[in-house]
Design an enzyme around this catalytic site. Structure first.
Site, PDB file in Angstrom:
ATOM      1  N   GLY A 173      20.639  32.914  -6.086  1.00 36.51           N
ATOM      2  CA  GLY A 173      20.874  32.255  -4.747  1.00 36.51           C
ATOM      3  C   GLY A 173      22.445  31.523  -4.640  1.00 36.51           C
ATOM      4  O   GLY A 173      22.813  31.365  -3.922  1.00 36.51           O
ATOM      5  N   SER A 174      22.638  30.955  -5.974  1.00 36.27           N
ATOM      6  CA  SER A 174      23.845  30.209  -6.050  1.00 36.27           C
ATOM      7  C   SER A 174      25.195  31.049  -5.787  1.00 36.27           C
ATOM      8  O   SER A 174      25.897  30.639  -4.985  1.00 36.27           O
ATOM      9  CB  SER A 174      23.883  29.522  -7.399  1.00 36.27           C
ATOM     10  N   ASN A 253      14.371  21.851  -1.561  1.00 36.80           N
ATOM     11  CA  ASN A 253      13.717  21.830  -2.787  1.00 36.80           C
ATOM     12  C   ASN A 253      13.000  20.825  -3.538  1.00 36.80           C
ATOM     13  O   ASN A 253      12.167  21.076  -4.354  1.00 36.80           O
ATOM     14  CB  ASN A 253      14.604  22.671  -3.614  1.00 36.80           C
ATOM     15  N   GLN A 281      14.075  28.417  -0.941  1.00 35.51           N
ATOM     16  CA  GLN A 281      12.923  27.872  -0.869  1.00 35.51           C
ATOM     17  C   GLN A 281      11.875  28.345  -0.108  1.00 35.51           C
ATOM     18  O   GLN A 281      10.757  28.366   0.042  1.00 35.51           O
ATOM     19  CB  GLN A 281      12.987  26.268  -0.924  1.00 35.51           C
ATOM     20  N   ALA A 302      15.257  35.925  -5.811  1.00 36.00           N
ATOM     21  CA  ALA A 302      14.077  36.825  -6.056  1.00 36.00           C
ATOM     22  C   ALA A 302      13.067  35.872  -6.797  1.00 36.00           C
ATOM     23  O   ALA A 302      11.855  36.087  -6.960  1.00 36.00           O
ATOM     24  CB  ALA A 302      14.428  38.042  -6.897  1.00 36.00           C
ATOM     25  N   HIS A 303      13.783  35.129  -8.050  1.00 38.90           N
ATOM     26  CA  HIS A 303      12.628  34.307  -8.795  1.00 38.90           C
ATOM     27  C   HIS A 303      11.939  33.266  -8.156  1.00 38.90           C
ATOM     28  O   HIS A 303      11.097  32.565  -8.678  1.00 38.90           O
ATOM     29  CB  HIS A 303      13.462  33.975  -9.953  1.00 38.90           C
ATOM     30  N   THR A 339      28.698  46.303 -11.333  1.00 42.78           N
ATOM     31  CA  THR A 339      27.705  47.329 -11.602  1.00 42.78           C
ATOM     32  C   THR A 339      26.147  46.745 -11.185  1.00 42.78           C
ATOM     33  O   THR A 339      25.927  45.691 -11.573  1.00 42.78           O
ATOM     34  CB  THR A 339      27.592  48.040 -12.824  1.00 42.78           C
ATOM     35  N   CYS A 427      17.489  22.121 -11.266  1.00 44.92           N
ATOM     36  CA  CYS A 427      18.948  22.510 -11.752  1.00 44.92           C
ATOM     37  C   CYS A 427      19.530  21.004 -12.214  1.00 44.92           C
ATOM     38  O   CYS A 427      20.515  21.187 -12.738  1.00 44.92           O
ATOM     39  CB  CYS A 427      19.657  22.843 -10.586  1.00 44.92           C
TER      40      CYS A 427
END
Length: 497
Positions: A173-174, A253, A281, A302-303, A339, A427
């Site tokens: 996301g960052s 968040n 979020q 994704a997390h 990649t 964070c």
């Protein structure tokens, strides 16, 4: 095996790049006995001697027992369908998912990260061991990885109501946030140098804006109200002829505020200014339609919805000019070098598909738990709820401040009792600086440091909420008994009386 099942009319082949085999009729209409008879034949008992006849066969107690066992097996096989097995599997899966950690642990930090769901792991594994070819290569092994990536791209696009060509995979996301802001800023710097954002954004946005400010861009930080809401009229008033981008997070968040994204998007589209939203979020937890909401760029990770860490995506509406953030190879159609994290991307696609399908059911559960948790927490004296009290809040988010004590101390004692929580953004929770979000909504400085965020998710149940409500009042009381601020307040109260 597939040939035999197809010949029996139980499955049929599907052609195409993503083809394979599917059931030829609903699972509820396929008996286990049908499959067994095709692949193994009918269930029969074995005679104890080679001869087919035996003088004692009709009165043999052992044979009679085995005949009864066979009849029972036949009865089960002929009354059990594939649908029954799926239901049983789902029950087992629920039990397994309920034990993701030590049974004595209560995880209440889903806003920080989530576990990877078993179905997601299953889909990822082949791309770690079997389909490992570099997607940029031209041999057959690489075509499988290319197909895996494109399947994930299609899944993300479907959830957002976007085109697959508008989805670009990132390292999280960052990265997506940085790419959106810096990419638009440098692509449109000849047109203008003004960017609008808010005071409560994630640090990925705020720090990117600080970088841009050092490189000649003018940043406007909009205020929010006491619940964390941005006023769309403030956005409209802040736009100038030099404005090239507005970036407002979809949901906060820390305090769970869901911003009026559709209204802000409409203003930006009317004023011909690009609109980006950090939806890390929100994606997978709230229905999102990028077309209906007039969103030009959207970040996700994704997390946050039970996928793997280290992979995210950026939605870029077709026609939006964007400079590359990472230079190198021609991956992601020449827009993002490096990649691809194939297994991670596959996991992101599967996780988002699952999360989107379960939004309504999951949110009903979380709303009940959230209401119960808030009601219990507010019974603790001198406790303040931060953020909205209505449906404009993320269903699993609870953020409170306890007066006269420090949030870090609360976290340490909760951890000692098996509860995982946060004092704010994961964070920055290691920082002693007060939450910029709570400061922005007007929480007094002497109260800000006593904040606690409890965020719930798929694995949270009523027992978890009960445990928190059982241990937390004692923790607060213990910490206040050691707090000079609490003693000072009590002394003032006694004098006042």
């Amino acid at each position: 095996l597939f040939a035999q099942l197809r010949k029996a009319g139980l499955i049929q082949s599907v052609r195409g790049a993503l083809g394979g085999y599917v059931l030829s009729k609903p699972p509820a209409e396929i008996l286990v006995s049908d499959i067994m008879n095709v692949l193994e034949g009918t269930v029969e008992i074995s005679d104890c001697i080679d001869e087919t006849s035996c003088a004692n066969m009709d009165c043999c107690a052992t044979r009679l027992l085995w005949v009864k066992i066979k009849d029972s097996i036949d009865q089960v096989l002929e009354s059990t369908t594939l649908a029954d097995i799926v239901v049983d599997y789902d029950k087992l899966k629920e039990n397994r998912e309920g034990v993701k950690m030590d049974k004595n642990k209560v995880y209440m930090d889903y806003a920080a990260t989530t576990y990877v769901k078993p179905e997601v792991t299953v889909e990822m594994l082949p791309f770690m061991q079997e389909f490992f070819g570099n997607p940029s290569s031209i041999y057959a092994l690489s075509r499988d990885t290319q197909l895996g990536i494109e399947k994930a791209r299609n899944r993300v696009a479907k959830v957002l109501n976007a085109s697959k060509d508008e989805i670009y995979f990132t390292g999280g996301g960052s990265e997506a946030d940085n790419w959106a802001l810096k990419g638009v800023a440098f692509a449109l710097k000849q047109r203008g140098n003004h960017i609008i954002t808010t005071k409560i954004e994630h640090h990925a946005i705020l720090h990117a804006c600080e970088f841009l400010a050092k490189n000649g861009f003018d940043i406007t930080y909009l205020p929010v109200d006491q619940y964390g809401f941005v006023n769309p009229e403030d956005v409209k008033r802040a736009i100038t002829d030099k404005t090239i981008l507005v970036s407002v997070m979809f949901a906060n968040n820390e305090i769970g505020t869901i911003e009026p994204i559709k209204e802000i998007g409409a203003i930006c589209r009317e004023r011909k200014v690009l609109f980006h939203t950090d939806a890390v979020q929100a994606v997978g937890h709230i229905p999102i339609d990028v077309k209906e909401m007039n969103i030009d760029l959207l970040s996700l990770a994704a997390h946050k919805f039970y996928g793997p860490k280290g992979v995210g995506a950026l939605y870029v509406r077709k026609g939006v000019k964007l400079e590359n953030l990472i230079h190198g190879g021609g991956q992601e159609r020449g827009r993002r070098a490096g990649t691809e994290n194939i297994a991670g991307i596959v996991g992101l696609g599967k996780a988002l598909e699952l999360a989107a399908a379960e939004i309504e059911t999951e949110n009903r559960k979380l709303l009940r738990l959230k209401d119960k948790l808030i009601e219990g927490l507010l019974k603790i004296p001198y406790t303040k709820l931060n953020g909205p009290v209505d449906e404009r809040r993320l269903p699993g988010n609870v953020n409170v401040c306890f007066e006269f004590i420090e949030g870090e101390s609360i976290l340490l004692l909760l951890d000692s009792m098996g509860v995982c929580a946060s004092s704010g953004s994961a964070c920055t929770s290691g920082s002693l600086d007060p939450s910029h979000v709570l400061v922005a909504i007007g929480v007094p400085p002497e109260i800000v440091h006593g904040s606690l965020r409890l965020s719930m998710g798929s694995g949270t149940d009523a027992e978890d909420v009960e445990k928190v409500l059982t241990v937390l009042p004692g923790i607060v009381e213990r910490l206040r008994s050691m707090s000079p601020l609490w003693r000072e307040y009590q002394n003032k109260e006694m004098i006042a009386q």
